[in-house]
Design a protein around this motif. Structure first.
Motif, short mmCIF file in Angstrom:
data_model
loop_
_atom_site.label_atom_id
_atom_site.label_comp_id
_atom_site.label_asym_id
_atom_site.label_seq_id
_atom_site.Cartn_x
_atom_site.Cartn_y
_atom_site.Cartn_z
N VAL A 17 0.98 -1.24 0.10
CA VAL A 17 -0.08 -0.01 -0.05
C VAL A 17 0.98 1.37 0.02
CG1 VAL A 17 -1.69 1.31 1.34
CG2 VAL A 17 -1.83 -1.31 1.38
N ILE A 21 3.05 -0.20 4.90
CA ILE A 21 1.95 -1.29 5.01
C ILE A 21 2.06 -2.19 3.61
CG2 ILE A 21 -0.56 -1.58 5.04
CD1 ILE A 21 -0.78 1.10 6.27
N LEU A 23 0.02 -5.61 2.33
CA LEU A 23 -1.09 -6.43 2.90
C LEU A 23 -0.64 -7.80 2.25
CD1 LEU A 23 -4.02 -4.29 1.58
CD2 LEU A 23 -2.79 -4.34 4.02
N CYS A 43 -11.82 -10.96 8.96
CA CYS A 43 -11.67 -10.00 7.63
C CYS A 43 -13.21 -9.18 7.38
CB CYS A 43 -11.48 -10.93 6.56
SG CYS A 43 -9.82 -11.53 6.32
N THR A 86 -5.21 -9.89 13.14
CA THR A 86 -5.15 -8.93 11.86
C THR A 86 -3.75 -9.55 11.20
OG1 THR A 86 -4.03 -7.13 12.58
CG2 THR A 86 -6.40 -7.00 12.75
N LEU A 90 -2.44 -7.95 7.68
CA LEU A 90 -1.84 -6.89 8.14
C LEU A 90 -0.21 -6.88 8.39
CD1 LEU A 90 -4.51 -4.67 9.61
CD2 LEU A 90 -4.00 -4.92 7.20
N ILE A 120 -3.15 6.41 8.86
CA ILE A 120 -4.01 5.58 8.02
C ILE A 120 -4.93 6.56 8.06
CG2 ILE A 120 -5.60 3.78 7.90
CD1 ILE A 120 -3.71 2.02 9.44
N THR A 124 -6.30 5.40 2.60
CA THR A 124 -5.69 4.31 2.96
C THR A 124 -6.40 3.07 3.36
OG1 THR A 124 -3.68 5.64 3.40
CG2 THR A 124 -3.88 3.53 4.32
N TYR A 125 -7.48 3.37 4.08
CA TYR A 125 -8.46 2.64 4.54
C TYR A 125 -9.27 1.62 3.65
CZ TYR A 125 -13.03 1.16 6.26
OH TYR A 125 -14.06 0.25 6.87
N ILE A 128 -7.12 -0.81 1.80
CA ILE A 128 -6.89 -1.98 2.88
C ILE A 128 -8.25 -2.85 2.46
CG2 ILE A 128 -6.63 -2.90 4.99
CD1 ILE A 128 -4.98 -0.42 5.52
N THR A 129 -9.39 -2.07 2.71
CA THR A 129 -10.48 -2.97 2.74
C THR A 129 -11.05 -3.40 1.14
OG1 THR A 129 -11.87 -0.91 2.58
CG2 THR A 129 -11.60 -1.98 4.93
#
Length: 246
Positions: A17, A21, A23, A43, A86, A90, A120, A124-125, A128-129
């Motif tokens: 990311v 970060i 993933l 998740c 996580t 993560l 974050i 960024t969130y 990630i999601t």
């Protein structure tokens, strides 16, 4: 900041990311070793939208769910995630260490690790999601209500669903076991019992859908050639077994 392309996800690559970060894209074997129930629960909770949490938001915050953004909800829940929960996605990132700050430049609320300075923000969130939804096959629930009466009815419907789900629950039932068993015993699946555990979760879930698509195509064609099915009433999409399944 952009999402990785679908081909890279299918290949099973981890996604960076930013410089802090990365993933991880777990394999079936890693999910099994980690704990399938913990994997799915973590998740699902990470990517929950306000529409998924209508009842809890109404009961605890006394507001309608659509008054919150997805990131707003995450700001309420992020402290509940432990590093152990996580880690399969993560890695070493520890959400519990983050604090809520207001960015001096944008005036937007962000999460910031006071020790590392890692931030974050909402973008960024979403990345990630978005990655988690992609590899797990989750759909983003963005339901809204036309008016307050409709919203209240939707909340009560969800409340009933939660009640009945709780009543009939007998503990966790593996989601992957029937799919793994079906695939390794399917003539169209090219991985055996030992090899399947090295498949990235996205590639495996894609194989499940692809083989279903191929089998559906074959059944349609048999029906058309035998005269049992009117081919003109079948959409071209259903006859294209190489179509995009996302």
């Amino acid at each position: 900041m952009i999402m990785p392309d679908n081909l890279a996800i299918y290949r099973g690559q981890d996604f960076r990311v930013n410089q802090y970060i990365t993933l991880h894209h777990p394999t079936l074997g890693e999910i099994c070793d980690f704990g399938e129930e913990t994997f799915w629960t973590t998740c699902k909770n990470l990517v929950s939208t306000p529409a998924d949490m209508k009842v809890a938001i109404y009961d605890n915050l006394h507001i309608w769910w659509d008054e919150l953004t997805c990131f707003d909800l995450f700001l309420y829940t992020y402290k509940s995630f432990t590093k152990e929960q996580t880690s399969i996605i993560l890695g070493d990132l520890d959400l519990s260490k983050f604090l809520i700050y207001q960015d001096n430049d944008t005036k937007k609320v962000v999460l910031r690790d006071p020790n590392s300075g890692l931030v974050i923000d909402e973008v960024t969130y979403e990345v990630i999601t978005g990655f988690i939804r992609k590899i797990c096959g989750f759909k983003k629930n963005m339901e809204v209500g036309a008016d307050n009466n409709t919203k209240f009815a939707m909340i009560e419907a969800d409340r009933d669903d939660l009640y009945f789900e709780k009543q009939k629950s007998h503990g966790f039932t593996s989601l992957l076991l029937p799919m793994v068993s079906s695939m390794i015993n399917s003539s169209g699946f090219k991985y055996n019992y030992k090899e399947v555990w090295d498949m990235p979760i996205f590639a495996f879930m894609d194989s499940v859908k692809r083989i279903q698509s191929i089998d559906q195509y074959k059944n349609y064609m048999r029906g058309i050639y035998s005269g049992c099915i009117d081919g003109s009433k079948i959409s071209n999409k259903n006859l294209d077994w190489m179509r995009d399944l996302s």
